[in-house]
Design a protein around this motif. Sequence first.
Motif, PDB file in Angstrom:
ATOM      1  N   GLY B  30       0.818  -1.216   0.000  1.00 30.46           N
ATOM      2  CA  GLY B  30       0.000   0.000   0.000  1.00 30.46           C
ATOM      3  C   GLY B  30       0.847   1.259   0.000  1.00 30.46           C
ATOM      4  O   GLY B  30       0.464   2.272  -0.568  1.00 30.46           O
ATOM      5  N   LEU B  31       1.977   1.201   0.678  1.00 34.10           N
ATOM      6  CA  LEU B  31       2.858   2.369   0.733  1.00 34.10           C
ATOM      7  C   LEU B  31       4.075   2.210  -0.168  1.00 34.10           C
ATOM      8  O   LEU B  31       4.996   3.024  -0.113  1.00 34.10           O
ATOM      9  CB  LEU B  31       3.317   2.619   2.178  1.00 34.10           C
ATOM     10  N   LEU B  32       4.103   1.171  -0.977  1.00 29.10           N
ATOM     11  CA  LEU B  32       5.256   0.872  -1.844  1.00 29.10           C
ATOM     12  C   LEU B  32       6.538   0.818  -1.016  1.00 29.10           C
ATOM     13  O   LEU B  32       7.540   1.443  -1.357  1.00 29.10           O
ATOM     14  CB  LEU B  32       5.397   1.917  -2.944  1.00 29.10           C
ATOM     15  N   ALA B  33       6.491   0.097   0.099  1.00 31.26           N
ATOM     16  CA  ALA B  33       7.651   0.039   0.986  1.00 31.26           C
ATOM     17  C   ALA B  33       7.974  -1.408   1.321  1.00 31.26           C
ATOM     18  O   ALA B  33       7.102  -2.279   1.284  1.00 31.26           O
ATOM     19  CB  ALA B  33       7.367   0.814   2.263  1.00 31.26           C
ATOM     20  N   ALA B  34       9.253  -1.646   1.620  1.00 34.44           N
ATOM     21  CA  ALA B  34       9.687  -2.965   2.061  1.00 34.44           C
ATOM     22  C   ALA B  34      10.593  -2.804   3.270  1.00 34.44           C
ATOM     23  O   ALA B  34      11.346  -1.829   3.367  1.00 34.44           O
ATOM     24  CB  ALA B  34      10.426  -3.683   0.933  1.00 34.44           C
ATOM     25  N   PHE B  35      10.493  -3.736   4.206  1.00 38.67           N
ATOM     26  CA  PHE B  35      11.277  -3.667   5.439  1.00 38.67           C
ATOM     27  C   PHE B  35      12.079  -4.955   5.586  1.00 38.67           C
ATOM     28  O   PHE B  35      11.509  -6.035   5.685  1.00 38.67           O
ATOM     29  CB  PHE B  35      10.362  -3.474   6.645  1.00 38.67           C
ATOM     30  N   SER B  60      15.929  -6.017  -1.234  1.00 33.41           N
ATOM     31  CA  SER B  60      14.592  -5.645  -0.768  1.00 33.41           C
ATOM     32  C   SER B  60      13.746  -5.097  -1.907  1.00 33.41           C
ATOM     33  O   SER B  60      12.545  -5.354  -1.972  1.00 33.41           O
ATOM     34  CB  SER B  60      14.695  -4.628   0.369  1.00 33.41           C
ATOM     35  N   THR B  61      14.391  -4.345  -2.824  1.00 34.15           N
ATOM     36  CA  THR B  61      13.633  -3.803  -3.962  1.00 34.15           C
ATOM     37  C   THR B  61      13.098  -4.934  -4.831  1.00 34.15           C
ATOM     38  O   THR B  61      11.952  -4.880  -5.298  1.00 34.15           O
ATOM     39  CB  THR B  61      14.522  -2.880  -4.807  1.00 34.15           C
ATOM     40  N   LEU B  64      10.092  -6.360  -3.273  1.00 34.63           N
ATOM     41  CA  LEU B  64       8.946  -5.448  -3.415  1.00 34.63           C
ATOM     42  C   LEU B  64       8.386  -5.484  -4.838  1.00 34.63           C
ATOM     43  O   LEU B  64       7.165  -5.580  -5.042  1.00 34.63           O
ATOM     44  CB  LEU B  64       9.388  -4.031  -3.043  1.00 34.63           C
ATOM     45  N   THR B  90       1.104  -0.580   7.309  1.00 33.54           N
ATOM     46  CA  THR B  90       1.767   0.320   8.255  1.00 33.54           C
ATOM     47  C   THR B  90       0.851   1.507   8.507  1.00 33.54           C
ATOM     48  O   THR B  90       0.388   2.129   7.558  1.00 33.54           O
ATOM     49  CB  THR B  90       3.087   0.848   7.672  1.00 33.54           C
TER      50      THR B  90
END
Lengths: 311, 323
Positions: B30-35, B60-61, B64, B90
């Motif tokens: 949803g936020l185009l993020a990866a952790f 990580s990219t 994603l 998040t």
Amino acid sequence: MSMLRTIKPKNARVKRALEKREPQAVENEKTAIFVRGQSTSEKVRKAMQDLYALKRPHAINFSRKNDIHPFEDASSLEFFASKNDSSLFVTGLHSKKRPHDLVFTRIFDGRILDMVEMGIEEIRTISEFESPKSSLGARPLMVFHSDLFDTHPTYQQIKSTLLDFYNGHPVSDIPLNAVEHVISITAGPISDTAPLPRVHLRVYTVKLLASGSHAPRTQLTEMGPSIDFSIRRIQTADEEMMRQALRRPKLAKSDVEKGLGKKRKNIETDEMGDRVGRIHLGKQDLSKMQGRKMKGLKVRKEKPVSAGEEE
Amino acid sequence: MDVSQELADYAAKHTTQVLERSQPVQVDMGLLAAFDNTPIDPSEYSSDLDAHLLQLTLTSTQALISALFALPTTPSAEHGPVIRPPVPSTILPREKPLPKPKEPTKWERFAQAKGISHKKRDKKEWDEERQEWVARWGRDGKNKQKEEEWATPVKAGMEADQDPAATARAERKARTAKNEKQHRSNLAQAAASSSASSRRTAQQARAADLERSMLVSKSATASMGKFDKSIEGEPKSRGVKRKFDENVPKAGWKGEKEGLLGVLKSVESGLGRKEKRKGETKEGEVVVRKAVRYHDREERLKAGRGGAGGGRGRGGARGRGRK
């Protein structure tokens, strides 16, 4: 809040503009203000310029110096926030005690929510990298590395702040080929010498290569800026205020599916599940319409219809 | 010319090799993020920072991008395939609080209490004479019909010089003004209630609570707090007023008589008398509690007379009490 006089709308345009500033169930993207303190260093100016370039178009750059010390007195930030309807701040400062200082501030309801102060240790600007750049307004991907962002409260706040800064606004539709760059945030390993390890910010452009499978292979080229931050002061959010800020509106599922609860005018879904739009066409000018051409319908100017024809 | 070194550098820079992670990379589409929550390897980190960061980012990219490309797509003419990411997992703080529901007007509250349902009034009204729909108000509105009548029948009791059109107009204007006034008072009330609820934080609520309980406890002495020492910054009690009976009661003298008789009756029956404490007063025994208090009082009086300034505070307080 009290510093601003309340405006009574005198016409519909002003009324609409004021309504846009009121609390919304589905919010607009947060705007960031970049403001310099009374003294800044070359490093701070460079960093602010590049962070601003990444945040554009949802960013406002204040070109003048302002006597701001967010941790001592944040009233002027609150004033700027209400005046510009924005809720993110980057304040650049430089002093002997805290050289090359950047303060990231978040605002909720016109008041300070939390603050993170970071020092710039190393910086390489966008212009120092000879590589393709992302286009203006392109939505970045964001990646965070290190377990600290999951466990350490300070780093959790940094993660939340930076994520909010560049990717905090969820979008409903994304074209797959619009992915242009990725912002990478990494915290160093924790050690005895470094209880608060540095945070590294890197930005890469993304190139997607065919890989044979459905998902493409990713290729990264550094685009800049590349900044290494050291962690300084932290102001955590007031618990009650944060609780208020984290509340979510109850939206109907169909609204969320339609596009995150934003009301779209004149688009409806009918009983069959088809999307029906209603568009407004102006009044058709029938006087200029060309009808059927026939000899008998021709208007004759010289010889008007006379009584002689009846015979 | 040997370019192998440069080629190797280029290859290292543009690598697409993905690192092995002990924990899978968490993705928030949803936020185009990866952790990536795997701890950073200190040796890799200190040996070649930029190369390690590139490797981490790539890993990580890639995770994603793979997740995003797995989503169902809809084709679009302008942008190619378009995805609709799910709602973010998040939770980030909002910019402004949630919008409050509109404050009901006085009429709406009344209608709610009485169970009156809303009736939508049409903008147009049927005109029997003209046999057409006319506007209820505004231009050529039906509410101006009386003012525009070319002749009005004179009713009994009407003054000779009365202008019926002007009277009707004045009445209409008065109705508008009244509505305007009600609208303004509704707005003011809505603004007051919304600002009161939003500005009052939990801390303020607690402070008000404490103040209230302090005022209550202060007035809980025999003298209703009249002779208590005041504390610096003590809140003033507001809204507490003495009540007197009317000199000439409207309801008649019967109530007063009954009240006074009631007092007499309670005295007679000993209703208000303090209950004697049990186990303290047996015939011929010393009441220890009273004896101690008596002794203390004697001591204090002695000290007050003899000492120079020690007992002044207390003496002063009592002195005020006798006035």
